[in-house]
Enzyme design. Structure first.
Site, short mmCIF file in Angstrom:
data_model
loop_
_atom_site.label_atom_id
_atom_site.label_comp_id
_atom_site.label_asym_id
_atom_site.label_seq_id
_atom_site.Cartn_x
_atom_site.Cartn_y
_atom_site.Cartn_z
NE ARG A 1 11.21 3.18 -0.92
CZ ARG A 1 12.51 3.34 -0.64
NH1 ARG A 1 13.10 4.49 -0.93
NH2 ARG A 1 13.19 2.37 -0.08
N PRO B 1 0.84 -1.20 0.00
CG PRO B 1 -0.68 -1.55 1.71
CD PRO B 1 0.64 -2.02 1.20
CG MET B 2 3.46 2.60 -1.81
SD MET B 2 4.65 2.64 -3.18
CE MET B 2 3.79 1.58 -4.38
CB ALA B 3 -0.57 7.51 1.14
CG ASN C 1 8.17 -3.87 2.09
OD1 ASN C 1 7.69 -3.00 2.80
ND2 ASN C 1 8.42 -3.66 0.81
N GLY C 2 11.36 -4.28 1.25
CA GLY C 2 12.46 -3.33 1.38
C GLY C 2 13.53 -3.54 0.33
CB CYS D 1 2.41 4.17 8.52
SG CYS D 1 2.45 5.85 7.86
#
Length: 415
Positions: A248, A36-38, A223-224, A121
């Site tokens: 990203r 999820p990315m705002a 993740n990362g 977050c």
């Protein structure tokens, strides 16, 4: 449009398909999740990524209180296009009762096939109220939230996404991972940075391996710093994790999911399948060339145009959709011979015709290689995490802190 059919084998090593990933009743041939990315992972972007690849595509972070109060913006954000399956929503909150009620609404109204809880977050407006990556420090509260949410979810699988902790002196991921497992979560995902690291430096993949050793009965996702399919393969190999979460790395590169599907999916094809009786899809026994997309400039222009078109459809407003694509211009054309004036013009376009006219002035060019690769999106530098006063004094919730957190649930920003 051009899709994952544009995949071509890379020169070099071969990789074996990864085992299928099961999250509750959902079986994924390709063990990949869109993070999820705002402001990014709305319906338009999820549809675009799905057109290129396979996996689980999660919504923008949704505020539980806003959902319970049926905020108009939030109710729009939790909608899915008919082509999206399985459907996935991520919730944020700090109050167990409110989160549980939000989960009940999603389930009762059949709005999702999978629910994720955000405990990762690092944004100050979230952590200063005790939410996001700050919350697992209060391990009792964390456990209560997950337990109630799992119960409210019923047969809908509920997962947890988190960070290593608040900072290097206040790590929480192992305790939180075991607590989520005990509470009945279907999987846990770890962004291998602390909140104070934000998006800086390099993700500590060794922490993902530690979590995999500690949590043994449900999948552990990493993740990362996954910028390519090779990174995903390497993370799974080095940590033993069951799947990867990509954030990203797909900004301006939605076709990354095609590369991931070809690298990690079954050798006979890729896709996703849902249903308790469907069984995990076979991973295949052969190997295949590590794939890349032949992302010429023409290919990128087509992807950018498709993204803009989907945004216009999502917002039901051409001007708004064209304004939203502006933030993506630099990401799509990173490393390509597209001048600053032309990029600026694309970032001012207010109609699809204007975008078409501008793209028409750009010729084709081969994939630029390293210039288009690597990190993209926000990075920043380490910073002290904004926390409620006295937050680190104890792992339990004090009376004053509890009152403050209940107040945080009244803030309604529409997601």
């Amino acid at each position: 449009m051009t899709t994952a059919a544009a995949l071509r084998p890379a020169q070099g090593s071969t990789v074996a398909p990864a085992p299928a990933l099961r999250i509750g009743p959902i079986a994924l041939d390709t063990p990949v999740v869109l993070a999820p990315m705002a402001g990014i992972t709305n319906t338009a972007f999820r549809r675009l990524c799905r057109e290129y690849g396979a996996g689980l595509y999660v919504s923008e972070m949704i505020t539980s209180r806003a959902l319970v109060e049926r905020n108009a913006i939030t109710m729009r954000l939790i909608q899915h296009h008919e082509s999206e399956t399985p459907r996935s929503i991520q919730l944020y909150g700090v109050d167990p009762a409110t989160i549980a009620e939000a989960v009940r609404i999603i389930v009762a109204e059949d709005r999702a096939d999978h629910i994720d809880l955000n405990f990762g977050c690092p944004v100050p407006k979230v952590t200063r109220k005790g939410g996001g990556a700050a919350l697992p420090w209060k391990i009792g509260l964390f456990s209560d939230i997950v337990q109630r949410a799992v119960k409210a979810a019923g047969d809908v699988p509920l997962t947890v996404k988190m960070r290593k902790g608040i900072n290097k002196d206040h790590l929480t991921f192992l305790d939180a991972g075991r607590a989520a497992e005990d509470a009945g979560a279907a999987a846990v995902a770890l962004h291998a940075r602390t909140a104070s690291e934000y998006y800086s430096g390099h993700a500590d993949w060794s922490a993902i391996g530690e979590l995999k050793q500690a949590v043994t009965s449900i999948p552990v996702l990493g993740n990362g710093d996954i910028w390519s399919a090779d990174d995903a393969v390497r993370m799974m190999d080095e940590t033993g994790c069951d799947g990867v979460v990509v954030g990203r790395g797909c900004l301006g590169r939605p076709w990354l999911f095609g590369e991931l599907a070809a690298a990690l999916g079954p050798s006979t094809g890729s896709g996703s399948q849902q249903g308790a009786g469907s069984g995990t899809q076979g991973a295949g026994s052969g190997t295949q060339a590590a794939p890349v997309v032949d992302a010429t400039l023409g290919f990128v222009k087509e992807a950018f145009r498709r993204h803009a078109e989907l945004l216009v459809e999502f917002f039901e407003d051409e001007d708004r959709g064209c304004k939203d694509i502006r933030k993506h211009v630099a990401w799509y054309f990173k490393g390509y011979p597209v001048g600053g004036e032309l990029r600026a013009a694309l970032a001012r376009a207010s109609t699809l015709q204007e975008i078409d006219d501008l793209l028409g002035t750009i010729g084709d060019a081969p994939y630029p290689g390293v210039g288009a690769e690597g990190q993209r999106g926000r990075a920043g530098s380490p910073k002290r995490t904004a926390l409620p006063e006295g937050w680190l004094d104890s792992r339990e919730i004090g009376e004053g802190v509890g009152d403050m957190m209940r107040g945080a649930e009244t803030e309604n920003d529409g997601g």
